[in-house]
Design a protein around this motif. Structure first.
Motif, PDB file in Angstrom:
ATOM      1  N   TYR A  49       0.802  -1.225   0.000  1.00  0.00           N
ATOM      2  CA  TYR A  49       0.000   0.000   0.000  1.00  0.00           C
ATOM      3  C   TYR A  49       0.841   1.285   0.000  1.00  0.00           C
ATOM      4  O   TYR A  49       0.454   2.261  -0.673  1.00  0.00           O
ATOM      5  CB  TYR A  49      -0.971  -0.008   1.181  1.00  0.00           C
ATOM      6  N   PRO A  50       1.979   1.342   0.720  1.00  0.00           N
ATOM      7  CA  PRO A  50       2.762   2.592   0.683  1.00  0.00           C
ATOM      8  C   PRO A  50       3.174   3.012  -0.725  1.00  0.00           C
ATOM      9  O   PRO A  50       3.318   4.205  -0.995  1.00  0.00           O
ATOM     10  CB  PRO A  50       3.985   2.261   1.546  1.00  0.00           C
ATOM     11  N   ARG A  51       3.333   2.044  -1.629  1.00  0.00           N
ATOM     12  CA  ARG A  51       3.699   2.382  -3.012  1.00  0.00           C
ATOM     13  C   ARG A  51       2.498   2.949  -3.784  1.00  0.00           C
ATOM     14  O   ARG A  51       2.661   3.436  -4.902  1.00  0.00           O
ATOM     15  CB  ARG A  51       4.248   1.142  -3.729  1.00  0.00           C
ATOM     16  N   LEU A  52       1.326   2.869  -3.190  1.00  0.00           N
ATOM     17  CA  LEU A  52       0.115   3.353  -3.862  1.00  0.00           C
ATOM     18  C   LEU A  52      -0.480   4.572  -3.172  1.00  0.00           C
ATOM     19  O   LEU A  52      -1.637   4.901  -3.376  1.00  0.00           O
ATOM     20  CB  LEU A  52      -0.913   2.213  -3.936  1.00  0.00           C
ATOM     21  N   ASN A  53       0.330   5.249  -2.363  1.00  0.00           N
ATOM     22  CA  ASN A  53      -0.109   6.518  -1.782  1.00  0.00           C
ATOM     23  C   ASN A  53      -0.409   7.506  -2.896  1.00  0.00           C
ATOM     24  O   ASN A  53       0.379   7.665  -3.840  1.00  0.00           O
ATOM     25  CB  ASN A  53       0.989   7.100  -0.879  1.00  0.00           C
ATOM     26  N   GLY A  54      -1.573   8.144  -2.821  1.00  0.00           N
ATOM     27  CA  GLY A  54      -1.969   9.075  -3.858  1.00  0.00           C
ATOM     28  C   GLY A  54      -2.567   8.402  -5.075  1.00  0.00           C
ATOM     29  O   GLY A  54      -2.932   9.079  -6.035  1.00  0.00           O
ATOM     30  N   ILE A 108      -4.418   4.807  -4.651  1.00  0.00           N
ATOM     31  CA  ILE A 108      -5.593   4.168  -4.060  1.00  0.00           C
ATOM     32  C   ILE A 108      -6.287   5.174  -3.143  1.00  0.00           C
ATOM     33  O   ILE A 108      -5.635   5.946  -2.438  1.00  0.00           O
ATOM     34  CB  ILE A 108      -5.182   2.910  -3.259  1.00  0.00           C
ATOM     35  N   ARG A 109      -7.605   5.167  -3.152  1.00  0.00           N
ATOM     36  CA  ARG A 109      -8.330   6.070  -2.249  1.00  0.00           C
ATOM     37  C   ARG A 109      -7.886   5.824  -0.805  1.00  0.00           C
ATOM     38  O   ARG A 109      -7.837   4.668  -0.350  1.00  0.00           O
ATOM     39  CB  ARG A 109      -9.838   5.832  -2.386  1.00  0.00           C
ATOM     40  N   PRO A 110      -7.566   6.873  -0.068  1.00  0.00           N
ATOM     41  CA  PRO A 110      -6.987   6.711   1.274  1.00  0.00           C
ATOM     42  C   PRO A 110      -7.862   5.929   2.232  1.00  0.00           C
ATOM     43  O   PRO A 110      -7.355   5.213   3.103  1.00  0.00           O
ATOM     44  CB  PRO A 110      -6.773   8.155   1.741  1.00  0.00           C
ATOM     45  N   GLU A 111      -9.195   6.033   2.097  1.00  0.00           N
ATOM     46  CA  GLU A 111     -10.068   5.304   3.022  1.00  0.00           C
ATOM     47  C   GLU A 111     -10.024   3.792   2.823  1.00  0.00           C
ATOM     48  O   GLU A 111     -10.515   3.031   3.660  1.00  0.00           O
ATOM     49  CB  GLU A 111     -11.514   5.800   2.889  1.00  0.00           C
ATOM     50  N   LEU A 112      -9.432   3.349   1.703  1.00  0.00           N
ATOM     51  CA  LEU A 112      -9.319   1.913   1.439  1.00  0.00           C
ATOM     52  C   LEU A 112      -8.014   1.309   1.948  1.00  0.00           C
ATOM     53  O   LEU A 112      -7.819   0.100   1.875  1.00  0.00           O
ATOM     54  CB  LEU A 112      -9.467   1.641  -0.063  1.00  0.00           C
ATOM     55  N   PHE A 113      -7.124   2.136   2.462  1.00  0.00           N
ATOM     56  CA  PHE A 113      -5.913   1.610   3.074  1.00  0.00           C
ATOM     57  C   PHE A 113      -6.291   0.886   4.368  1.00  0.00           C
ATOM     58  O   PHE A 113      -7.084   1.420   5.154  1.00  0.00           O
ATOM     59  CB  PHE A 113      -4.926   2.740   3.387  1.00  0.00           C
ATOM     60  N   PRO A 114      -5.763  -0.301   4.609  1.00  0.00           N
ATOM     61  CA  PRO A 114      -6.108  -1.030   5.849  1.00  0.00           C
ATOM     62  C   PRO A 114      -5.858  -0.181   7.085  1.00  0.00           C
ATOM     63  O   PRO A 114      -4.808   0.455   7.225  1.00  0.00           O
ATOM     64  CB  PRO A 114      -5.163  -2.243   5.798  1.00  0.00           C
ATOM     65  N   GLY A 115      -6.836  -0.147   7.962  1.00  0.00           N
ATOM     66  CA  GLY A 115      -6.709   0.589   9.205  1.00  0.00           C
ATOM     67  C   GLY A 115      -7.167   2.032   9.142  1.00  0.00           C
ATOM     68  O   GLY A 115      -7.317   2.679  10.172  1.00  0.00           O
ATOM     69  N   ARG A 116      -7.417   2.533   7.930  1.00  0.00           N
ATOM     70  CA  ARG A 116      -7.811   3.942   7.809  1.00  0.00           C
ATOM     71  C   ARG A 116      -9.325   4.117   7.716  1.00  0.00           C
ATOM     72  O   ARG A 116      -9.834   5.219   7.846  1.00  0.00           O
ATOM     73  CB  ARG A 116      -7.176   4.577   6.569  1.00  0.00           C
ATOM     74  N   GLY A 117     -10.049   3.006   7.438  1.00  0.00           N
ATOM     75  CA  GLY A 117     -11.483   3.133   7.233  1.00  0.00           C
ATOM     76  C   GLY A 117     -12.255   3.295   8.502  1.00  0.00           C
ATOM     77  O   GLY A 117     -13.451   3.539   8.459  1.00  0.00           O
TER      78      GLY A 117
END
Length: 248
Positions: free
Chosen positions: A232-237, A239-248
């Motif tokens: 996921y860190p490689r997809l900052n900006g 992937i929608r941020p709310e879909l990052f694990p732990g951010r929803g």
């Protein structure tokens, strides 16, 4: 407003908030999943290589929309081996297939929950059609179901608008890393014959975004279903941020 009235209003707000929290869905808790599995051979067949259908699927008692979708997606995996009118249920598919399948033919369909996290249910679908040849044809698919939105997430739902090209360039970088890890980067003929291409099979797993390929898509049959995993860190900006694990 007096202090007493202010206190009463505050207590009322706290009570309403607590009630809302009490009855709000708990997306951290996994949904109930029930497994259903069976295998049947062609009625009346007593030979050694009778045609058979093997079904191994899952049901979601509290998510009827997802429950119906799993069956529909499994049936889509059978479209290449359907005979006659397209079936609308797995039972109907089985009846149609066994009615006309010759000896040494078999069909396997499976749906399993790969992961549940952050209100997402990740279902992996598999198929395998054996037509009596040297090897059968497998198929794969994913369902990324958002309990919060009550729908399946498409790639457009996953990405920040305008970031699709960046997403696939990042996946291509993972493909180059995969070539190096397998030693195929040194085989010029392999690189030429099996170039990178996008895949429709994407899963928002907890550890990484998974892009899975059908056999023969970017590698020969013997290498199976290639999986590329993008942290996921490689997809900052991208992937929608709310879909990052732990951010929803």
């Amino acid at each position: 407003m007096t202090l007493v009235k202010l206190t009463a209003v505050a207590l009322l707000a706290m009570t309403l908030g607590a009630c809302q929290s009490l009855f709000a869905p708990n997306y951290r808790a996994p949904v109930e999943v029930k497994r259903e599995a069976w295998e049947h051979v062609k009625p009346g067949c007593s030979e050694r290589d009778c045609p058979l259908v093997n079904i191994d699927t899952v049901h979601f008692p509290t998510l009827p929309k997802l429950d119906a979708l799993v069956e529909r997606r499994l049936l889509q995996l059978t479209e290449d081996n359907q005979r006659g009118t397209a079936p609308t249920t797995l039972q109907q598919y089985e009846q149609q297939y066994l009615a006309s399948a010759p000896a040494r033919n078999s069909s396997y369909l499976q749906a399993k929950v790969r992961e549940q996290h952050d209100g997402l249910v990740i279902v992996e679908l598999s198929s395998y059609l054996d037509s009596g040849g040297a090897h059968g044809m497998p198929g794969r698919a994913f369902i990324n179901y958002s309990r919060k939105q009550d729908k399946v997430l498409t790639l457009q739902d996953m990405l920040i608008p305008g970031q699709e090209d960046t997403f696939w360039k990042t996946v291509e970088e993972s493909h180059r890393a995969w070539l190096i890890s397998t030693g195929m980067d040194k085989d010029a003929e392999f690189v030429k014959t099996w170039p990178f291409k996008p895949s429709p099979h994407i899963a928002l797993t907890y550890g990484a975004v998974v892009v899975k390929y059908e056999v023969y898509a970017i590698a020969p049959y013997s290498m199976g279903h290639v999986e590329l995993k993008i942290p996921y860190p490689r997809l900052n900006g991208v992937i929608r941020p709310e879909l990052f694990p732990g951010r929803g």
